[in-house]
Design a protein around this motif. Structure first.
Motif, PDB file in Angstrom:
ATOM      1  N   PRO A   4     -30.897 -40.550  27.678  1.00  0.00           N
ATOM      2  CA  PRO A   4     -31.694 -39.169  27.541  1.00  0.00           C
ATOM      3  C   PRO A   4     -31.614 -38.707  26.139  1.00  0.00           C
ATOM      4  CG  PRO A   4     -30.047 -38.825  29.188  1.00  0.00           C
ATOM      5  CD  PRO A   4     -29.831 -40.284  28.624  1.00  0.00           C
ATOM      6  N   ALA A  41     -34.960 -36.759  28.188  1.00  0.00           N
ATOM      7  CA  ALA A  41     -35.252 -37.776  29.078  1.00  0.00           C
ATOM      8  C   ALA A  41     -35.185 -39.067  28.160  1.00  0.00           C
ATOM      9  CB  ALA A  41     -36.750 -37.596  29.785  1.00  0.00           C
ATOM     10  N   LEU A  46     -39.207 -42.582  30.977  1.00  0.00           N
ATOM     11  CA  LEU A  46     -40.324 -41.387  31.453  1.00  0.00           C
ATOM     12  C   LEU A  46     -41.837 -42.355  30.907  1.00  0.00           C
ATOM     13  CD1 LEU A  46     -41.106 -38.722  32.234  1.00  0.00           C
ATOM     14  CD2 LEU A  46     -40.837 -37.912  29.768  1.00  0.00           C
ATOM     15  N   SER A 125     -32.695 -42.078  36.963  1.00  0.00           N
ATOM     16  CA  SER A 125     -32.384 -40.789  35.997  1.00  0.00           C
ATOM     17  C   SER A 125     -32.261 -39.727  36.607  1.00  0.00           C
ATOM     18  CB  SER A 125     -34.017 -40.827  35.223  1.00  0.00           C
ATOM     19  OG  SER A 125     -33.967 -42.248  34.645  1.00  0.00           O
ATOM     20  N   TRP A 127     -34.357 -38.299  38.811  1.00  0.00           N
ATOM     21  CA  TRP A 127     -35.965 -37.503  39.000  1.00  0.00           C
ATOM     22  C   TRP A 127     -36.587 -37.490  40.178  1.00  0.00           C
ATOM     23  CZ3 TRP A 127     -37.957 -40.830  34.057  1.00  0.00           C
ATOM     24  CH2 TRP A 127     -37.223 -40.406  32.853  1.00  0.00           C
ATOM     25  N   LEU A 145     -38.270 -33.215  36.113  1.00  0.00           N
ATOM     26  CA  LEU A 145     -37.140 -33.476  34.995  1.00  0.00           C
ATOM     27  C   LEU A 145     -36.269 -32.457  35.460  1.00  0.00           C
ATOM     28  CD1 LEU A 145     -38.732 -34.864  31.823  1.00  0.00           C
ATOM     29  CD2 LEU A 145     -38.184 -36.094  33.554  1.00  0.00           C
TER      30      LEU A 145
END
Ligand code: ADP
Ligand code: MG
Length: 148
Positions: A4, A41, A46, A125, A127, A145
């Protein structure tokens, strides 16, 4: 491994818009990204998630007379909420978790790989993702996020 970094949402969204226009010249993409929004991120991961959402949205609306898709990013108390919405047939509530399974596809030329990749990226991640139906009557894909 997700890596990130902090970056501005506006130029990132505009780059997605540019890629989308090349791939789907007949589908209109509306961007709603708040000014000065900063994302934290892995930008490649993403982009993979959002491109998969956008591709599915474009495919779901390709038969419409005036196909259009919305991409919105907005800061909320829990974090940055991203939404990809279309006016296609939508996703039946009963399939809203099946669509993330490997090889699940209802399209004749589909692979069922896209949303499984999305789910793997989202889990790695941290998310949360969700498939729902939106005000346009089609699918609404949501990605959060979380605030770090
Ligand atoms: N925007 C959307 N509108 C309607 N159905 C969708 C949408 N996005 C995904 N789906 C459903 O989820 C399934 C799986 O999507 P995906 O993993 O990208 O595979 P594929 O695009 O190869 O079919 C699609 O076949 C479709 O049934
Ligand atoms: Mg797909």
């Amino acid at each position: 491994v997700p890596c990130p970094v902090r970056f501005a949402a506006g130029p990132f969204a505009q780059e997605l818009e540019r890629l989308f226009k090349v791939a789907w010249p007949s589908c209109n993409l509306a961007l709603t990204v708040s000014d000065a929004l900063v994302l934290d991120a892995d930008p490649d991961l993403l982009a993979q998630v959002l491109i998969n959402f956008l591709r599915n949205a474009a495919q779901a609306t390709r038969h419409l007379a005036d196909p259009h898709v919305r991409l919105a990013m907005a800061a909320q108390s829990e974090g940055v909420l991203m939404k990809v919405e279309d006016k296609g047939p939508g996703i039946p509530e009963a399939s809203s978790s099946d669509i993330f399974l490997p090889f699940y596809s209802t399209r004749r030329d589909g692979s069922g790989i896209g949303l499984n990749l999305v789910r793997q990226i989202a889990v790695a991640s941290g998310w949360p993702i969700e498939a729902t139906s939106g005000a346009l009557g089609g699918a609404l894909m949501r990605l959060l996020l979380p605030r770090s």
